[in-house]
Design a protein around this motif. Sequence first.
Motif, PDB file in Angstrom:
ATOM      1  N   PHE A 132      22.821 -49.235 -20.775  1.00 56.09           N
ATOM      2  CA  PHE A 132      21.645 -50.100 -20.775  1.00 56.09           C
ATOM      3  C   PHE A 132      21.143 -50.305 -19.349  1.00 56.09           C
ATOM      4  O   PHE A 132      21.930 -50.289 -18.385  1.00 56.09           O
ATOM      5  N   VAL A 133      19.838 -50.515 -19.207  1.00 60.30           N
ATOM      6  CA  VAL A 133      19.286 -50.970 -17.935  1.00 60.30           C
ATOM      7  C   VAL A 133      19.785 -52.398 -17.720  1.00 60.30           C
ATOM      8  O   VAL A 133      19.708 -53.244 -18.615  1.00 60.30           O
ATOM      9  N   ARG A 134      20.303 -52.635 -16.551  1.00 57.80           N
ATOM     10  CA  ARG A 134      20.978 -53.904 -16.269  1.00 57.80           C
ATOM     11  C   ARG A 134      20.014 -55.087 -16.281  1.00 57.80           C
ATOM     12  O   ARG A 134      18.872 -54.982 -15.840  1.00 57.80           O
ATOM     13  N   VAL A 135      20.492 -56.204 -16.797  1.00 62.70           N
ATOM     14  CA  VAL A 135      19.779 -57.475 -16.731  1.00 62.70           C
ATOM     15  C   VAL A 135      20.460 -58.314 -15.653  1.00 62.70           C
ATOM     16  O   VAL A 135      21.645 -58.642 -15.760  1.00 62.70           O
ATOM     17  N   LEU A 136      19.728 -58.639 -14.607  1.00 66.29           N
ATOM     18  CA  LEU A 136      20.327 -59.375 -13.496  1.00 66.29           C
ATOM     19  C   LEU A 136      20.597 -60.829 -13.862  1.00 66.29           C
ATOM     20  O   LEU A 136      19.869 -61.432 -14.651  1.00 66.29           O
ATOM     21  N   TYR A 170       9.338 -48.372 -16.559  1.00 65.73           N
ATOM     22  CA  TYR A 170       9.238 -47.575 -17.786  1.00 65.73           C
ATOM     23  C   TYR A 170      10.430 -47.853 -18.707  1.00 65.73           C
ATOM     24  O   TYR A 170      10.308 -47.756 -19.924  1.00 65.73           O
ATOM     25  N   PHE A 171      11.571 -48.169 -18.103  1.00 67.83           N
ATOM     26  CA  PHE A 171      12.752 -48.592 -18.861  1.00 67.83           C
ATOM     27  C   PHE A 171      13.067 -50.023 -18.413  1.00 67.83           C
ATOM     28  O   PHE A 171      13.763 -50.226 -17.425  1.00 67.83           O
ATOM     29  N   PRO A 172      12.562 -51.029 -19.109  1.00 71.75           N
ATOM     30  CA  PRO A 172      12.759 -52.418 -18.673  1.00 71.75           C
ATOM     31  C   PRO A 172      14.209 -52.862 -18.802  1.00 71.75           C
ATOM     32  O   PRO A 172      15.006 -52.235 -19.517  1.00 71.75           O
ATOM     33  N   ARG A 188      13.632 -54.832  -8.354  1.00 70.63           N
ATOM     34  CA  ARG A 188      12.574 -54.619  -9.334  1.00 70.63           C
ATOM     35  C   ARG A 188      13.010 -55.012 -10.743  1.00 70.63           C
ATOM     36  O   ARG A 188      12.178 -55.346 -11.589  1.00 70.63           O
ATOM     37  N   LEU A 189      14.317 -54.963 -11.017  1.00 74.25           N
ATOM     38  CA  LEU A 189      14.803 -55.392 -12.325  1.00 74.25           C
ATOM     39  C   LEU A 189      14.469 -56.856 -12.576  1.00 74.25           C
ATOM     40  O   LEU A 189      14.204 -57.253 -13.714  1.00 74.25           O
ATOM     41  N   GLU A 225      25.229 -47.906  -8.666  1.00 76.53           N
ATOM     42  CA  GLU A 225      24.166 -48.575  -7.901  1.00 76.53           C
ATOM     43  C   GLU A 225      23.741 -49.890  -8.530  1.00 76.53           C
ATOM     44  O   GLU A 225      22.823 -50.549  -8.044  1.00 76.53           O
ATOM     45  N   ARG A 226      24.352 -50.259  -9.634  1.00 72.14           N
ATOM     46  CA  ARG A 226      24.097 -51.533 -10.308  1.00 72.14           C
ATOM     47  C   ARG A 226      22.733 -51.577 -10.996  1.00 72.14           C
ATOM     48  O   ARG A 226      22.223 -52.653 -11.291  1.00 72.14           O
TER      49      ARG A 226
END
Length: 238
Positions: free
Chosen positions: A92-96, A47-49, A180-181, A80-81
């Motif tokens: 921001f939602v992290r970009v791996l 839901y939050f990409p 899942r990211l 939790e990264r």
Amino acid sequence: MGAQATGAQGTGGPGLGELADDRALLGRTSTAERVADILRTRVAEGYFPPGTRLSEEGIGGALKVSRNTLREAFRLLTHERLLVHELNRGVFVRVLAVDDVVDIYRTRRLVECAVVHGLGEPPFALDALAAAVAEGLAAARAGNWKGVSTANIHFHRELVALAGSARTDELMRGVLAELRLAFHVVADPQRLHEPYLARNREILDTLRAGRRAEAEALLAAYLDDSRTQLVEVYAGLV
């Protein structure tokens, strides 16, 4: 791919309606940990990409929690990264990175194979594992590849749960949520997940037959192949 997002994602818009529905989960004890649980689930479900800026005002309003509570939840998820705080820009939602994906699989191999290795004597309690396999097959028949991804996460979570360790369960919850990211930025989820439906079932059947060592070898090969495939796909996206 950078952390900056545009449009609705850039304002924290996606998922706010669903978050309002989640408000009931907070009950009377609206704690940062419970807020973090809700946001962790929403991030894991896409839901939050990755790259989405999370709006304090929007999320706090949807969940009816204070700014301090929300900031503590953000802090927990940053630890939790799953989130990253950028100075003067927000959360921001992290970009791996590709190295993150490799490290996640290294951790998975250590933990998951150790769980299977330490199962002891059969029979094993496999009902939840079987339910995850059935969930994945049903989602594939419906062409729901996001559902297949979710079922696959459930499979590995239930596999680790066979150890009966709350600490291991908590560790893997974070590792799988972080994984899942990477899944959420893959353009062809069918190609990524379909091959592992049969392999999940093979591991289940091998455990049902009591062949623990064989199941461990199948799992190790599975994780190595999955890592190689995901890294190859992911390297071209970030």
